[in-house]
Enzyme design. Structure first.
Site, PDB file in Angstrom:
ATOM      1  N   ARG A 100      33.916   8.521   0.792  1.00 32.55           N
ATOM      2  CA  ARG A 100      32.883   8.112   0.705  1.00 32.55           C
ATOM      3  C   ARG A 100      32.834   7.885  -0.533  1.00 32.55           C
ATOM      4  NH1 ARG A 100      31.049   2.899   1.998  1.00 32.55           N
ATOM      5  NH2 ARG A 100      29.537   2.584   2.795  1.00 32.55           N
ATOM      6  N   THR A 373      35.942  -5.680  -0.724  1.00 32.65           N
ATOM      7  CA  THR A 373      36.555  -3.999  -0.863  1.00 32.65           C
ATOM      8  C   THR A 373      37.871  -4.711   0.010  1.00 32.65           C
ATOM      9  OG1 THR A 373      34.590  -3.961   1.113  1.00 32.65           O
ATOM     10  CG2 THR A 373      36.406  -2.598   2.066  1.00 32.65           C
ATOM     11  N   ASP A 415      24.320   0.423   1.054  1.00 26.92           N
ATOM     12  CA  ASP A 415      24.598  -0.129   2.214  1.00 26.92           C
ATOM     13  C   ASP A 415      23.483   0.969   3.359  1.00 26.92           C
ATOM     14  OD1 ASP A 415      26.445  -1.406   3.297  1.00 26.92           O
ATOM     15  OD2 ASP A 415      28.005  -0.239   2.054  1.00 26.92           O
ATOM     16  N   SER A 445      30.787   0.179   6.651  1.00 24.83           N
ATOM     17  CA  SER A 445      31.837  -0.973   8.599  1.00 24.83           C
ATOM     18  C   SER A 445      33.396  -0.863   8.196  1.00 24.83           C
ATOM     19  CB  SER A 445      31.253  -1.959   8.545  1.00 24.83           C
ATOM     20  OG  SER A 445      29.865  -2.296   8.715  1.00 24.83           O
TER      21      SER A 445
HETATM   22  N1  GLY Z   1      30.517  -1.650   1.921  1.00 28.72           N
HETATM   23  C1  GLY Z   1      30.966  -2.049   2.736  1.00 28.72           C
HETATM   24  C2  GLY Z   1      31.317  -1.000   3.589  1.00 28.72           C
HETATM   25  O1  GLY Z   1      31.665   0.505   3.613  1.00 28.72           O
HETATM   26  O2  GLY Z   1      31.672  -1.447   4.810  1.00 28.72           O
END
Ligand code: GLY
Length: 559
Positions: A100, A373, A415, A445
């Protein structure tokens, strides 16, 4: 003596024959087909070719991830980040990798607010402050170092070819580029790559020269090229010149990391998914634990009663997400408090005792927001499996291509809970746990998931869709594990989504979703909820299915 010798010889032959049968049958049980499913047919072809060339599922995943950065630029990326679940069939181990994005060192809690404490529109989504430090390149190299079997150059090479020689745009992609023309035009570098004077059309050849050069450098010099080489310099300089806060130290200190997956049981299945900094596995596990307390097989799929129950399970789980969850390295919250069977049982009692609300229906508009995504699922013939979800956050991320790199940058900073109680792009609200902090990961998410049955991967799945990712994965699991649907039927079945706040039930409009308005929530129709790309074990083989909610996806099975 001769007789004994003959008997011995015959028995030996029978013995050898039996061994070969056992050997043969064990091969036929453990050696099955391999499957790759992604949202773009060219990336699926890249992955299957790697498998045919002797690569394992991890090699294929790395190659697919680089290829999707070229052929699916709305979400496939090297300028973003994500998560993967990695199952090693030989060692029978499952773990996750967290690649991430992380907030820049100079990020501050109020960086998206004006002097009056109000949120500045667009700052967290489409400015030079919107990006976190990308993790995809480091993540892929780490997977390669631990699990890869083919040289990394071979794995990156298909992406270089696709960027350099170009690929043919589908109707969907041409239209998607055209509909984002305004967003692309705000940045001259992005405009150069993604805007065509007379509009894109199906069949156009699309090249990305700068991206090809960047990928070549990464292939030649390795992960350090992205974090301390020419690529890093180009990104940092461009961002600094335009009011961004990236520093060399941000890039040099970035590290993805292997983590335990969050595994729980659901009846006789083991469900493994991603834990913090994603909320995906936690919310999924809580919702499944709640539902386990109901006689699920007695419900008709998508009936009023079933959808009411599903809605309540989602509402409770998303409410806890908002209240408690944020990057686990910054908060001490014990997630077992909300993922325990005991806690779920107490919530199920509340749901059982609550009166069903009735007949308050506010018909909504179709929401056409683009929830991007992208997810891909891969299994190889030895049973190694990868479930990978990665993203730029919203479609094409911040819309900023770092000058001279061809890299579209993420807008993952949105986010974070940029102001407690203020909804992000997906309408999600958060608490202090998810506030902006230096080097912190924004709460995600993303829900890459592998379900095991009798010790073997049974279902590999995941989805795009912001907050709806979790509800999509939840419903796909229920459709297969409870309603015994085939993979295509389970993927096509209409979905619903409730995330506690806003207090709205989102639904895909369909006559099969019965009397939904009577559940009692305001309902808003959505063009689509999620887009699952999954693999399911079906008797002796694995089958893949690319969701049809958007075109261009493909599943390929190879032997
Ligand atoms: N950017 C969408 C997620 O990480 O949930």
């Amino acid at each position: 003596m001769k007789l004994i010798h003959t008997l011995f010889k015959r028995n030996l032959l029978i013995f050898l024959f039996l061994i070969s049968l056992i050997g043969f049958s064990s091969v036929s049980v453990s050696k099955h087909n391999a499957v790759v499913v992604t949202r773009h047919h060219l990336a699926t072809e890249v992955g299957s070719k790697i498998l045919l060339d002797g690569g394992n599922a991890f090699d294929a995943a790395i190659s697919v991830a680089f290829a999707l950065a070229v052929v699916n630029p709305s979400a496939g990326n090297i300028g973003g980040g994500g998560f993967a679940l990695l199952y090693d069939a030989n060692k029978k181990t499952i773990e996750s990798i967290d690649y991430r994005e992380r907030a820049p060192i100079r990020a501050r809690e109020n960086m998206f607010l004006d002097e009056n404490g109000n949120v500045v529109n667009g700052l967290s989504t489409s400015s030079f402050l919107a990006s976190g430090i990308p993790g995809t390149v480091d993540g892929m190299f780490k997977i390669h170092k631990k699990y890869g079997s083919l040289p990394i150059k071979k794995l990156i090479s298909p992406a270089i070819d696709l960027a350099e020689k170009g690929f043919i745009l589908s109707k969907f992609q041409a239209e998607y580029f055209n509909s984002n023309r305004d967003k692309f035009s705000k940045n001259p570098e992005t405009k150069k790559v993604f805007v065509k004077e007379n509009l894109w059309k199906k069949g156009d050849l699309f090249f990305q020269e700068d991206l090809a050069k960047t990928l070549k450098r990464i292939s030649k010099f390795g992960r350090d090229e992205f974090y301390s080489g020419e690529t890093a310099k180009k990104i940092i300089n461009y961002f600094q010149k335009n009011g961004g806060i990236f520093t060399k130290k941000d890039f040099m200190s970035y590290q993805s990391s292997f983590k335990s997956s969050l595994c729980s049981t659901f009846f006789d299945f083991k469900v493994c998914s991603m834990s913090l900094p994603s909320s995906g596995g936690i919310v999924l596990s809580q919702a499944l634990n709640i539902l386990e307390n109901f006689n699920l097989t007695s419900y008709e799929h998508n009936s009023l009663e079933y959808n009411r129950l599903l809605t309540e399970a989602m509402r409770f789980s998303f409410a806890d997400r908002s209240e408690f969850l944020g990057d686990g390295d910054f908060n001490n919250f014990d997630i077992s408090r909300i993922t325990s069977k005991k806690y779920a049982k107490s919530l199920s009692t509340i749901i059982k005792n609550s009166e069903s609300k009735i007949l308050i229906n506010t018909p909504g508009e179709y929401l056409n927001e683009s929830e991007e995504t992208t997810h891909f699922s891969i299994i190889d013939s030895k049973g190694n499996a990868v479930s990978n979800t990665y993203t730029l956050n919203t479609a094409y991320g911040s819309g900023i291509v770092a000058k001279g790199t061809g890299i579209l940058m993420n807008n993952e900073m949105d986010d974070f809970s940029i102001k407690p109680g203020f909804p992000n792009f997906f309408g999600l609200v958060g608490s202090e746990a998810n506030k902006v902090e230096s080097k912190k990961a924004p709460l995600s998410s993303m829900t890459p998931t592998i379900v095991f049955h009798e010790g073997k991967p049974y279902l590999i799945t995941g989805s795009p869709g912001g907050s709806t990712i979790i509800s999509t994965v939840l419903q796909l699991l229920l459709n297969i594990l409870i309603f015994d649907m085939e993979l295509d039927e389970a993927s096509k079945a209409k979905r619903i989504h409730h995330q506690w706040k806003p207090d709205i039930l989102f639904i895909e409009k369909d006559k099969k979703i019965k009397n939904i308005n009577r559940i009692g929530f305001d309902t808003v129709y959505r063009e689509r909820i999620g887009e699952s790309h999954s693999i399911l074990f079906n008797k002796e083989n694995y089958e893949g299915f690319a969701d049809l909610r958007r075109p261009d996806g493909r599943a390929i099975s190879v032997r």
